[in-house]
Each structure stands twice: as structure tokens, then as C-alpha cells.
Design a protein around this motif. Structure first.
Motif, PDB file in Angstrom:
ATOM      1  N   ASP A  11      11.937 -12.685  39.588  1.00  0.00           N
ATOM      2  CA  ASP A  11      11.844 -13.702  40.638  1.00  0.00           C
ATOM      3  C   ASP A  11      10.776 -13.341  41.663  1.00  0.00           C
ATOM      4  OD1 ASP A  11      13.934 -15.190  39.491  1.00  0.00           O
ATOM      5  OD2 ASP A  11      15.445 -14.108  40.658  1.00  0.00           O
ATOM      6  N   TRP A  12      10.768 -12.077  42.079  1.00  0.00           N
ATOM      7  CA  TRP A  12       9.766 -11.628  43.046  1.00  0.00           C
ATOM      8  C   TRP A  12       8.369 -11.736  42.451  1.00  0.00           C
ATOM      9  CZ3 TRP A  12      10.771 -11.220  47.969  1.00  0.00           C
ATOM     10  CH2 TRP A  12      12.054 -10.931  48.385  1.00  0.00           C
ATOM     11  N   LYS A  13       8.241 -11.385  41.199  1.00  0.00           N
ATOM     12  CA  LYS A  13       6.936 -11.450  40.531  1.00  0.00           C
ATOM     13  C   LYS A  13       6.450 -12.898  40.468  1.00  0.00           C
ATOM     14  CE  LYS A  13       4.747 -10.543  36.091  1.00  0.00           C
ATOM     15  NZ  LYS A  13       4.967 -10.193  34.700  1.00  0.00           N
ATOM     16  N   ASN A  14       7.320 -13.818  40.083  1.00  0.00           N
ATOM     17  CA  ASN A  14       6.937 -15.233  40.018  1.00  0.00           C
ATOM     18  C   ASN A  14       6.549 -15.771  41.395  1.00  0.00           C
ATOM     19  OD1 ASN A  14       7.306 -15.394  37.272  1.00  0.00           O
ATOM     20  ND2 ASN A  14       9.419 -16.101  37.430  1.00  0.00           N
ATOM     21  N   GLU A  18       2.782 -17.227  42.356  1.00  0.00           N
ATOM     22  CA  GLU A  18       2.587 -18.545  42.967  1.00  0.00           C
ATOM     23  C   GLU A  18       1.862 -18.421  44.304  1.00  0.00           C
ATOM     24  OE1 GLU A  18       3.035 -21.597  41.701  1.00  0.00           O
ATOM     25  OE2 GLU A  18       3.459 -20.485  39.876  1.00  0.00           O
ATOM     26  N   TRP A  19       2.190 -17.397  45.073  1.00  0.00           N
ATOM     27  CA  TRP A  19       1.525 -17.166  46.347  1.00  0.00           C
ATOM     28  C   TRP A  19       0.042 -16.873  46.126  1.00  0.00           C
ATOM     29  CZ3 TRP A  19      -0.726 -12.536  48.025  1.00  0.00           C
ATOM     30  CH2 TRP A  19      -1.156 -12.533  49.350  1.00  0.00           C
ATOM     31  N   ALA A  20      -0.275 -16.047  45.139  1.00  0.00           N
ATOM     32  CA  ALA A  20      -1.668 -15.703  44.860  1.00  0.00           C
ATOM     33  C   ALA A  20      -2.442 -16.918  44.363  1.00  0.00           C
ATOM     34  CB  ALA A  20      -1.733 -14.580  43.823  1.00  0.00           C
ATOM     35  N   ARG A  25      -6.616 -21.011  45.024  1.00  0.00           N
ATOM     36  CA  ARG A  25      -6.931 -22.425  44.857  1.00  0.00           C
ATOM     37  C   ARG A  25      -7.466 -23.001  46.160  1.00  0.00           C
ATOM     38  NH1 ARG A  25      -1.832 -24.562  41.256  1.00  0.00           N
ATOM     39  NH2 ARG A  25      -2.550 -23.653  39.311  1.00  0.00           N
ATOM     40  N   LYS A  26      -6.845 -22.650  47.262  1.00  0.00           N
ATOM     41  CA  LYS A  26      -7.293 -23.163  48.555  1.00  0.00           C
ATOM     42  C   LYS A  26      -8.717 -22.705  48.842  1.00  0.00           C
ATOM     43  CE  LYS A  26      -6.202 -23.158  53.441  1.00  0.00           C
ATOM     44  NZ  LYS A  26      -5.509 -22.462  54.501  1.00  0.00           N
ATOM     45  N   THR A  27      -9.001 -21.430  48.604  1.00  0.00           N
ATOM     46  CA  THR A  27     -10.339 -20.902  48.835  1.00  0.00           C
ATOM     47  C   THR A  27     -11.366 -21.587  47.945  1.00  0.00           C
ATOM     48  OG1 THR A  27      -9.384 -18.765  49.421  1.00  0.00           O
ATOM     49  CG2 THR A  27     -11.722 -18.791  48.873  1.00  0.00           C
ATOM     50  N   LYS A  91      -4.948 -15.332  34.841  1.00  0.00           N
ATOM     51  CA  LYS A  91      -4.130 -14.111  34.890  1.00  0.00           C
ATOM     52  C   LYS A  91      -4.301 -13.505  36.259  1.00  0.00           C
ATOM     53  CE  LYS A  91      -4.463 -13.005  30.029  1.00  0.00           C
ATOM     54  NZ  LYS A  91      -4.887 -12.030  29.050  1.00  0.00           N
ATOM     55  N   LEU A  92      -3.251 -12.917  36.755  1.00  0.00           N
ATOM     56  CA  LEU A  92      -3.315 -12.308  38.065  1.00  0.00           C
ATOM     57  C   LEU A  92      -4.070 -10.998  38.017  1.00  0.00           C
ATOM     58  CD1 LEU A  92      -2.537 -12.682  40.947  1.00  0.00           C
ATOM     59  CD2 LEU A  92      -0.422 -11.481  40.478  1.00  0.00           C
ATOM     60  N   PHE A  93      -3.793 -10.174  37.030  1.00  0.00           N
ATOM     61  CA  PHE A  93      -4.460  -8.892  36.896  1.00  0.00           C
ATOM     62  C   PHE A  93      -5.096  -8.782  35.546  1.00  0.00           C
ATOM     63  CE2 PHE A  93      -1.148  -8.085  40.048  1.00  0.00           C
ATOM     64  CZ  PHE A  93      -1.944  -7.623  41.083  1.00  0.00           C
TER      65      PHE A  93
END
Length: 93
Positions: A11-14, A18-20, A25-27, A91-93
Motif C-alpha cells: 500500500d505504501w509503495k503504491n 502515485e505521488w511520484a 506529470r505536473k512538471t 517505471k519508477l526506478f
């Protein structure tokens, strides 16, 4: 009735992913907005200068051409927004 939700590592990872995604996306979208504005200014002035060299074009025709280019630039920005939403980041990493 009291419900207690215990967050697991997954849950924390998801939540983090989403936060990243949102920040990136905003940037990216802010950059697209910036480039759209620069493109409109540069292309518009360039087209206007080029069209004024030809004596057979009226002001109305020149503005119609510039408006057409502005529409194209806007459409490109909208498609870029869709692309950012679909694939940023893969991918995040």
C-alpha cells in the motif's frame, strides 16, 4: 462498527508511486505549456514576417494562416498531454 485499515508495504509503495507520477506529470505538463507559448510567439512572428514579404497577401489572410498554426500548436499540446498521462513514468526506478 469500527474499521481499522492497516497499510502494508505494498500500500505504501503504491501510494508513493502515485505521488511520484503526479509530480512528474505536473512538471512535464508545465513544460509543455511553456513550449506551447514559446512556439506560438516564435512561429507567429516568423510567419507574419515571411508573409509580409509577399505583396499579394492581405492582413486577413496572414492572420488566418497564423490562427491555423496556433490551432495546430494547441492540438500538439493536447496530444502531448495525453502521451504524458499514458506513459509518464513507465517505471519508477
Amino acid at each position: 462498527m469500527i474499521i481499522i485499515k492497516i497499510k502494508t508495504w505494498k500500500d505504501w509503495k503504491n501510494d508513493f508511486i502515485e505521488w511520484a507520477k503526479a509530480a512528474r506529470r505536473k512538471t512535464c505538463k508545465e513544460y509543455v505549456d511553456y513550449m506551447e507559448s514559446l512556439s506560438r510567439q516564435a512561429v507567429g512572428s516568423s510567419i507574419e514576417e515571411t508573409c509580409k514579404k509577399f505583396s499579394n497577401l492581405t492582413e486577413e489572410q496572414i492572420h488566418a494562416i497564423i490562427d491555423s498554426v496556433d490551432i495546430c500548436v494547441s492540438d500538439c499540446a493536447k496530444e502531448t498531454y495525453k502521451l504524458i498521462d499514458n506513459c509518464q513514468p513507465n517505471k519508477l526506478f
